[in-house]
Structures are given as structure tokens and as C-alpha cells.
Scaffold this active site. Structure first.
Site, PDB file in Angstrom:
ATOM      1  N   GLN A 196       3.982 -17.642 -16.023  1.00  0.00           N
ATOM      2  CA  GLN A 196       3.449 -18.434 -17.425  1.00  0.00           C
ATOM      3  C   GLN A 196       4.255 -19.003 -18.875  1.00  0.00           C
ATOM      4  OE1 GLN A 196       3.003 -15.831 -16.067  1.00  0.00           O
ATOM      5  NE2 GLN A 196       3.714 -14.011 -17.130  1.00  0.00           N
ATOM      6  N   ASN A 219      13.274 -15.086 -11.151  1.00  0.00           N
ATOM      7  CA  ASN A 219      13.020 -15.533  -9.841  1.00  0.00           C
ATOM      8  C   ASN A 219      12.063 -16.112  -9.469  1.00  0.00           C
ATOM      9  OD1 ASN A 219      10.475 -15.406 -10.860  1.00  0.00           O
ATOM     10  ND2 ASN A 219      10.162 -12.615 -11.144  1.00  0.00           N
ATOM     11  N   GLN A 264      25.562  -8.734  -6.245  1.00  0.00           N
ATOM     12  CA  GLN A 264      24.529  -9.308  -6.337  1.00  0.00           C
ATOM     13  C   GLN A 264      23.241  -9.062  -5.273  1.00  0.00           C
ATOM     14  OE1 GLN A 264      24.740 -12.245  -7.819  1.00  0.00           O
ATOM     15  NE2 GLN A 264      26.488 -11.044  -8.142  1.00  0.00           N
ATOM     16  N   HIS A 267      20.103  -7.248  -7.965  1.00  0.00           N
ATOM     17  CA  HIS A 267      19.302  -7.714  -8.621  1.00  0.00           C
ATOM     18  C   HIS A 267      17.870  -7.948  -8.300  1.00  0.00           C
ATOM     19  CE1 HIS A 267      21.619  -9.481 -11.312  1.00  0.00           C
ATOM     20  NE2 HIS A 267      22.979 -10.075 -10.716  1.00  0.00           N
ATOM     21  N   GLU A 332      25.457 -19.549  -4.367  1.00  0.00           N
ATOM     22  CA  GLU A 332      25.492 -19.854  -5.193  1.00  0.00           C
ATOM     23  C   GLU A 332      26.959 -19.013  -6.016  1.00  0.00           C
ATOM     24  OE1 GLU A 332      23.513 -16.659  -7.574  1.00  0.00           O
ATOM     25  OE2 GLU A 332      23.398 -17.221  -9.352  1.00  0.00           O
ATOM     26  N   HIS A 333      27.221 -17.659  -5.416  1.00  0.00           N
ATOM     27  CA  HIS A 333      28.617 -17.461  -5.529  1.00  0.00           C
ATOM     28  C   HIS A 333      30.144 -17.447  -4.443  1.00  0.00           C
ATOM     29  CE1 HIS A 333      26.047 -15.091  -8.982  1.00  0.00           C
ATOM     30  NE2 HIS A 333      26.851 -16.102  -9.507  1.00  0.00           N
ATOM     31  N   ASP A 366      29.934 -12.833 -13.789  1.00  0.00           N
ATOM     32  CA  ASP A 366      28.577 -13.390 -14.559  1.00  0.00           C
ATOM     33  C   ASP A 366      28.611 -12.663 -16.167  1.00  0.00           C
ATOM     34  OD1 ASP A 366      27.439 -12.968 -12.516  1.00  0.00           O
ATOM     35  OD2 ASP A 366      27.037 -11.050 -11.305  1.00  0.00           O
ATOM     36  N   GLU A 420      14.784 -63.764  -8.062  1.00  0.00           N
ATOM     37  CA  GLU A 420      13.521 -62.335  -7.769  1.00  0.00           C
ATOM     38  C   GLU A 420      11.997 -62.992  -8.485  1.00  0.00           C
ATOM     39  OE1 GLU A 420      14.269 -58.922 -10.682  1.00  0.00           O
ATOM     40  OE2 GLU A 420      16.025 -58.747  -9.460  1.00  0.00           O
ATOM     41  N   HIS A 425      11.353 -63.104 -17.227  1.00  0.00           N
ATOM     42  CA  HIS A 425      13.032 -62.778 -17.838  1.00  0.00           C
ATOM     43  C   HIS A 425      14.048 -63.970 -17.460  1.00  0.00           C
ATOM     44  CE1 HIS A 425      11.234 -59.137 -15.989  1.00  0.00           C
ATOM     45  NE2 HIS A 425      11.832 -58.151 -16.243  1.00  0.00           N
TER      46      HIS A 425
HETATM   47  N1  LIG Z   1      20.389 -17.852 -10.400  1.00  0.00           N
HETATM   48  C1  LIG Z   1      20.815 -17.794 -11.680  1.00  0.00           C
HETATM   49  O1  LIG Z   1      22.061 -18.449 -12.220  1.00  0.00           O
HETATM   50  C2  LIG Z   1      20.755 -16.271 -11.708  1.00  0.00           C
HETATM   51  C3  LIG Z   1      21.461 -15.997 -12.636  1.00  0.00           C
HETATM   52  C4  LIG Z   1      20.052 -14.544 -13.622  1.00  0.00           C
HETATM   53  C5  LIG Z   1      19.657 -13.938 -12.695  1.00  0.00           C
HETATM   54  N2  LIG Z   1      19.609 -14.119 -11.436  1.00  0.00           N
HETATM   55  C6  LIG Z   1      17.721 -13.889 -10.693  1.00  0.00           C
HETATM   56  O2  LIG Z   1      16.781 -13.955 -11.853  1.00  0.00           O
HETATM   57  C7  LIG Z   1      16.158 -12.890 -11.153  1.00  0.00           C
HETATM   58  C8  LIG Z   1      15.726 -12.188 -11.838  1.00  0.00           C
HETATM   59  O3  LIG Z   1      14.304 -11.952 -11.721  1.00  0.00           O
HETATM   60  P1  LIG Z   1      13.313 -10.278 -12.221  1.00  0.00           P
HETATM   61  O4  LIG Z   1      12.407 -10.526 -11.946  1.00  0.00           O
HETATM   62  O5  LIG Z   1      13.820  -9.524 -12.832  1.00  0.00           O
HETATM   63  O6  LIG Z   1      12.919 -11.432 -13.575  1.00  0.00           O
HETATM   64  P2  LIG Z   1      11.835 -12.847 -13.923  1.00  0.00           P
HETATM   65  O7  LIG Z   1      11.922 -12.692 -15.701  1.00  0.00           O
HETATM   66  O8  LIG Z   1      12.480 -13.425 -13.448  1.00  0.00           O
HETATM   67  O9  LIG Z   1      10.695 -12.214 -13.358  1.00  0.00           O
HETATM   68  C9  LIG Z   1      10.142 -11.637 -13.829  1.00  0.00           C
HETATM   69  C10 LIG Z   1       8.594 -12.179 -13.832  1.00  0.00           C
HETATM   70  O10 LIG Z   1       7.989 -13.173 -12.921  1.00  0.00           O
HETATM   71  C11 LIG Z   1       6.306 -12.378 -12.781  1.00  0.00           C
HETATM   72  N3  LIG Z   1       6.060 -12.239 -11.809  1.00  0.00           N
HETATM   73  C12 LIG Z   1       6.414 -10.772 -10.727  1.00  0.00           C
HETATM   74  N4  LIG Z   1       5.372 -10.805  -9.716  1.00  0.00           N
HETATM   75  C13 LIG Z   1       4.813 -11.429 -10.175  1.00  0.00           C
HETATM   76  C14 LIG Z   1       3.750 -11.446  -9.132  1.00  0.00           C
HETATM   77  N5  LIG Z   1       3.061 -10.790  -8.226  1.00  0.00           N
HETATM   78  N6  LIG Z   1       2.841 -12.931  -9.232  1.00  0.00           N
HETATM   79  C15 LIG Z   1       3.299 -13.413 -10.153  1.00  0.00           C
HETATM   80  N7  LIG Z   1       4.678 -13.467 -11.301  1.00  0.00           N
HETATM   81  C16 LIG Z   1       4.960 -12.378 -10.832  1.00  0.00           C
HETATM   82  C17 LIG Z   1       6.302 -11.967 -13.971  1.00  0.00           C
HETATM   83  O11 LIG Z   1       5.697 -12.670 -15.112  1.00  0.00           O
HETATM   84  C18 LIG Z   1       7.364 -11.657 -14.923  1.00  0.00           C
HETATM   85  O12 LIG Z   1       7.497 -11.339 -15.696  1.00  0.00           O
HETATM   86  C19 LIG Z   1      16.562 -12.070  -9.474  1.00  0.00           C
HETATM   87  O13 LIG Z   1      15.978 -12.882  -8.725  1.00  0.00           O
HETATM   88  C20 LIG Z   1      17.926 -12.925 -10.000  1.00  0.00           C
HETATM   89  O14 LIG Z   1      18.798 -12.680  -9.224  1.00  0.00           O
HETATM   90  C21 LIG Z   1      19.369 -15.897 -11.054  1.00  0.00           C
HETATM   91  N1  LIG Z   2      24.565 -12.718 -10.943  1.00  0.00           N
HETATM   92  C1  LIG Z   2      23.563 -13.447 -11.776  1.00  0.00           C
HETATM   93  C2  LIG Z   2      23.523 -15.173 -11.263  1.00  0.00           C
HETATM   94  O1  LIG Z   2      23.283 -15.281 -10.358  1.00  0.00           O
HETATM   95  C3  LIG Z   2      24.182 -13.105 -13.583  1.00  0.00           C
HETATM   96  C4  LIG Z   2      24.013 -11.665 -13.334  1.00  0.00           C
HETATM   97  C5  LIG Z   2      23.279 -11.397 -15.170  1.00  0.00           C
HETATM   98  N2  LIG Z   2      23.787 -10.344 -15.211  1.00  0.00           N
HETATM   99  C6  LIG Z   2      24.178  -9.953 -14.266  1.00  0.00           C
HETATM  100  N3  LIG Z   2      25.026 -10.489 -13.147  1.00  0.00           N
HETATM  101 ZN   LIG Z   3      25.278 -10.585 -11.318  1.00  0.00          ZN
END
Ligand SMILES: NC(=O)c1ccc[n+]([C@@H]2O[C@H](COP(=O)([O-])OP(=O)(O)OC[C@H]3O[C@@H](n4cnc5c(N)ncnc54)[C@H](O)[C@@H]3O)[C@@H](O)[C@H]2O)c1
Ligand SMILES: N[C@H](CO)Cc1c[nH]c[nH+]1
Ligand SMILES: [Zn+2]
Length: 435
Positions: A196, A219, A264, A267, A332-333, A366, A420, A425
Site C-alpha cells: 500500500q 519483504n 541474515q 531478518h 546479495e552478500h 549492514d 531507412e 528525417h
Molecule cells: N535486500 C536488502 O537490501 C535488504 C535490506 C534490509 C532489509 N531487507 C529485507 O527487508 C525485509 C523486511 O521485512 P519486514 O517484514 O520486516 O518489513 P517490511 O516493511 O518489508 O514489510 C512489512 C509490510 O508487509 C506487509 N505485509 C505483511 N504481511 C502481508 C500479507 N500477508 N499480505 C500483504 N501485505 C503484507 C504489511 O503491509 C507490512 O506493513 C526482510 O525480508 C529483510 O530481509 C532487505
Molecule cells: N542485512 C540487511 C540487508 O539485506 C540490512 C540490515 C539492516 N539492519 C540489519 N541488516
Molecule cells: Zn542484516
């Protein structure tokens, strides 16, 4: 799930390629459900604006308010958070911010131009985005570090207005997140998350302004929503559930490696942690460390789910084979926990960030090493890069022909245009040719 078995693979097994493909793929049914749900949320936000944002915030974050304006945190609130968080937290955020800024300032791009022998000027003009949307995750943990990683490069790039969204499940606001927004100079903050929030930034609502590009991690719902809105707005990359791949020569303390894998996994249940080593006994030792250390972890539930469903311990013949497996996964890492990482890194082609040597815990990257922690996941490091200043700037070509240049190159253009079959042109170029 606390009693789980970690997937074991051996690169010499006949079905290794298909087993590896299964390990890194998303489950089709999860994929389908997420896509359907995200499309529905985006379509509702596009059609009904604020009303839909309020509805989904209540449904997914259990936060009920009367208007989206109530979800905005003004500058005074950000400053209060900065002034009231504990001094050690403030100092750590400021130190991290300083290192992130130092690193990213080196990425700044300048406009350039040159003149050819006809006096024709050619160049590239670099312009920052007018308005950028930053997604800061907040569902299962709070991420002040992601505020800094998103906002500092945007500010270094010179973005006109920086709008941040972050979910606050159950209405719990994290003051370190707000304080980080104050440190980084974020212009507006809305406590909205998930698909949203991505929809609101892409299409705009009565209260949340539409942006030109949405960046930041999240996520699977957030990553999918960003992919869906690409085209209406720009996006940085697919930065979904975290991943770590460790290549180890078997000589690092197994507890260190187990904890790096946990870092990781904690998370998200969907996070992925993989260890690759030529030393079978070392894989056993790390597996033992994992089971020994898991009960000591605060987030043992999430870690166990992630390790049980998505982790793997992979035996290879040697470090070169480890590099080939890693390149195929494009993590990623990537930690190179080996004696001579500067030799092995030569064989690495695809990884969001590479952590060199036994002392370089991925966790430092991180928070405070300096490079960005917003990184490509799901194999997209094959074609994507870390978030950087360049994501907040775009380039326009500059072309200024002199009369002599228009004459000389007009003749070339005329031939190509007629080839062409594009007569307008050709004639447009020919008008500027001297008789
Ligand atoms: N790749 C990167 O650079 C990086 C960096 C930091 C964190 N991350 C990742 O970010 C993610 C953070 O996830 P999070 O869940 O803590 O926070 P988030 O903010 O990404 O997601 C939370 C939101 O997901 C939505 N949601 C949850 N369940 C749902 C459902 N069933 N249907 C629809 N919407 C839904 C909700 O609206 C909620 O506000 C983790 O996967 C983490 O590994 C990645
Ligand atoms: N590992 C995440 C990126 O995939 C970033 C993060 C923030 N805080 C802790 N870790
Ligand atoms: Zn991390």
C-alpha cells in the site's frame, strides 16, 4: 520449528544443478499468492487513494486512524526523537551516517562535455530526481540503518524532495528510525508500509505525493509491489528478503560462521543463508554450532524457519568450484572467509557486496562500513548494483551542432535516413547542409 535439518548438497552429485535451482527458487504457490494480493492492493490504492491506504494499514499493520495526515511525522517529531534517544544510539547513528556519506560522496557524477573539430558540442548533463520515495522496512524489525542507507545517497545526489514511508505495526513508532530521518535530512515521513505504501508513492493519493522513483528494501510484498509499479515510476532494484553466502576454507571458527549465517536468517523466514566449503568436516562443525547456538538467539523462531526451509551447506571440490557455485547464485552478500580473499575475489563475478577475509563480518556492512546495504537479491546481482548516488540521478545527452558540423554530419544522416525510408528525417538534416 526448532528441530530442523539443513539441506546438504555436494557439487559432485549428479543432480546438483537441479537441486541448486530448487534451493534458490521461490515456491510457485507462494509466488502466485503474493502476486495476486499485491496486484489487488495496488489497484485499490490507485483507485481509492487515502481510503485504501487506511484500510490496508489497519488490516496488515493493525493501526487504525481517521486520516492519512495523522500518519505523517512532522519535522518537529523527527527532531524530538533525535534529541531524546540515548546518547550512545545518537553517536552510533551519527558515526554511521558520516561513513556512509564519505563513501557515497565518491559516487557523485558530474556533467561533462567536449567539442569536436567542427565546433560541435557533445556532452552529458546529470540531473537529480525531483522527488524520490524511500521505502524503509519495519514489519518484523525496525531499520534505522536503512533510513541512512536510503536517504544519504539521495541527499548527496541533490534530490529535490525525499519522501520516506515506513510501517509502524500496532502503531509502535521507533524513535531511532525517526532520529535517523532527522540526521539524514528526510523531508517527509509517512508511517505506512507494505504494497500500500509502494502504491501510494507510485500513484499518489490525496495526502501522499507521487514520486519519480521508489528505492529501498523490503519483504516479498514490498519487492513484488516495486516490480509491479515499475514503468509508472522508476525503481532501484529488487531488494527483497536478505541473503548471505559464505565461502570458507574451513579455517574460520565455526561459531563465527554459524552466527554470520544467523545474521541474515534472523531478518525473515524467507531469508537465505548458504555455506560453501571444500571441507566436509567443517560443514559438520558449523552445523553443530548452528544447533548449539540457536537456543541462545532472541529470534530463534525466525532463524529456525529460515534455516530449515531455505539454508544449505554445500560441499565443493575446491575454492574455484565454490566461486562458480556462488556466481550461479549471485548472492546479495558474499563473505570470503578464506586465507587470501584478494586471490579468490578475482573469480567472483556476481554478488551485491563482497566481504573480504575472516574479520569482515557481513553485519558491519549492514550498519557502518560505509557502502550501501540496500543490495540486489534473488540472483539479480547478475545485472543490478548496490543502491547509490547514481540511482538518484539521471543523465540527458547534450548535442549542439555548429553550422560546419550540421553540414558534415547532415550528409551522413541524410544517407542513413533515406536508407531507412524516413524522408522527413532526411530532409530535416538536408535543410542544414550548405549548397
Ligand atoms: N535486500 C536488502 O537490501 C535488504 C535490506 C534490509 C532489509 N531487507 C529485507 O527487508 C525485509 C523486511 O521485512 P519486514 O517484514 O520486516 O518489513 P517490511 O516493511 O518489508 O514489510 C512489512 C509490510 O508487509 C506487509 N505485509 C505483511 N504481511 C502481508 C500479507 N500477508 N499480505 C500483504 N501485505 C503484507 C504489511 O503491509 C507490512 O506493513 C526482510 O525480508 C529483510 O530481509 C532487505
Ligand atoms: N542485512 C540487511 C540487508 O539485506 C540490512 C540490515 C539492516 N539492519 C540489519 N541488516
Ligand atoms: Zn542484516
Amino acid at each position: 520449528m526448532t528441530d530442523f535439518k539443513i539441506t546438504r548438497l555436494n557439487a559432485s552429485q549428479s543432480d546438483f544443478d537441479s537441486a541448486l535451482a530448487r534451493l534458490i527458487a521461490w515456491d510457485d504457490s507462494v509466488d502466485h499468492q503474493v502476486n495476486e494480493s499485491v496486484r489487488h492492493i495496488l489497484q485499490q490504492v490507485k483507485a481509492r487513494g487515502d481510503a485504501a491506504v487506511l484500510e490496508f494499514t489497519e488490516k496488515f499493520d493493525r493501526l487504525k486512524v481517521g486520516s492519512v495526515a495523522e500518519l505523517e511525522m512532522d519535522q518537529a517529531r523527527l527532531q524530538t526523537a533525535l534529541d531524546t534517544i540515548p546518547q550512545d544510539q545518537r553517536a552510533a547513528l551519527e558515526k554511521a551516517a558520516e561513513r556512509i556519506r564519505d563513501y557515497h560522496e565518491r559516487q557523485n557524477q558530474a556533467s561533462w562535455q567536449y567539442e569536436d573539430e567542427d565546433g560541435t558540442v557533445l556532452g552529458q548533463k546529470v540531473t537529480p530526481l525531483d522527488r524520490a520515495g524511500l521505502y524503509v522496512p519495519g514489519g518484523k524489525a525496525a531499520y534505522p540503518s536503512s533510513v541512512l542507507m536510503n536517504a544519504i545517497p539521495a541527499k548527496v545526489a541533490g534530490v529535490g524532495e525525499v519522501v520516506m514511508v515506513v510501517p509502524t505495526p500496532d502503531g509502535v513508532v521507533n524513535d531511532m528510525v525517526l532520529a535517523s530521518a532527522a540526521i539524514a535530512g528526510v523531508d517527509r515521513v509517512f508511517t505506512v508500509g507494505g504494497a500500500q505504501a509502494v502504491g501510494a508513492l507510485a500513484y499518489g493519493t490525496e495526502t501522499i505525493p507521487a514520486v519519480d522513483k521508489i528505492v529501498g528494501p523490503g519483504n516479498i510484498f514490498v519487492a513484488t509491489a516495486k516490480r509491479e509499479v515499475f514503468g509508472t515510476v522508476g525503481i532501484d532494484m529488487i531488494a527483497g528478503p536478505s541473503e548471505i553466502l559464505v565461502i570458507c576454507d574451513g579455517k574460520t571458527d565455526p561459531d563465527w560462521i554459524a552466527m554470520d549465517l544467523f545474521s541474515q536468517a534472523e531478518h525473515d523466514e524467507q531469508a537465505q543463508s548458504i555455506l560453501v566449503s571444500p571441507d566436509a568436516e567443517f560443514l559438520d562443525a558449523v552445523e553443530a554450532s548452528i544447533h548449539k547456538l540457536l537456543p541462545t538467539m532472541e529470534r530463534s523462531g525466525i532463524i529456525a524457519e529460515s534455516m530449515g526451509s531455505r539454508a544449505a551447506l554445500i560441499q565443493v571440490a575446491d575454492l574455484s568450484e565454490a566461486a562458480r557455485v556462488s556466481n550461479r547464485i549471485a548472492p546479495e552478500h558474499l563473505e570470503l572467509s578464506v586465507e587470501n580473499p584478494e586471490v579468490l575475489v578475482e573469480e567472483i563475478r556476481h554478488a551485491g557486496a563482497i566481504f573480504m577475509g575472516r574479520f569482515t563480518a557481513e553485519a558491519l556492512g549492514d550498519y557502518c562500513a560505509g557502502p550501501n546495504h540496500v543490495l540486489p537479491t534473488s540472483g539479480t546481482a547478475r545485472f543490478s548494483s548496490p543502491l547509490g548516488v547514481y540511482d538518484f540521478q539521471k543523465r540527458s545527452s547534450i548535442i549542439g551542432f555548429s553550422a560546419a558540423g550540421a553540414d558534415r554530419m547532415g550528409r551522413v544522416a541524410s544517407v542513413l535516413a533515406r536508407g531507412e525510408g524516413l524522408t522527413a528525417h532526411a530532409r530535416s538534416a538536408e535543410y542544414r547542409i550548405k549548397d
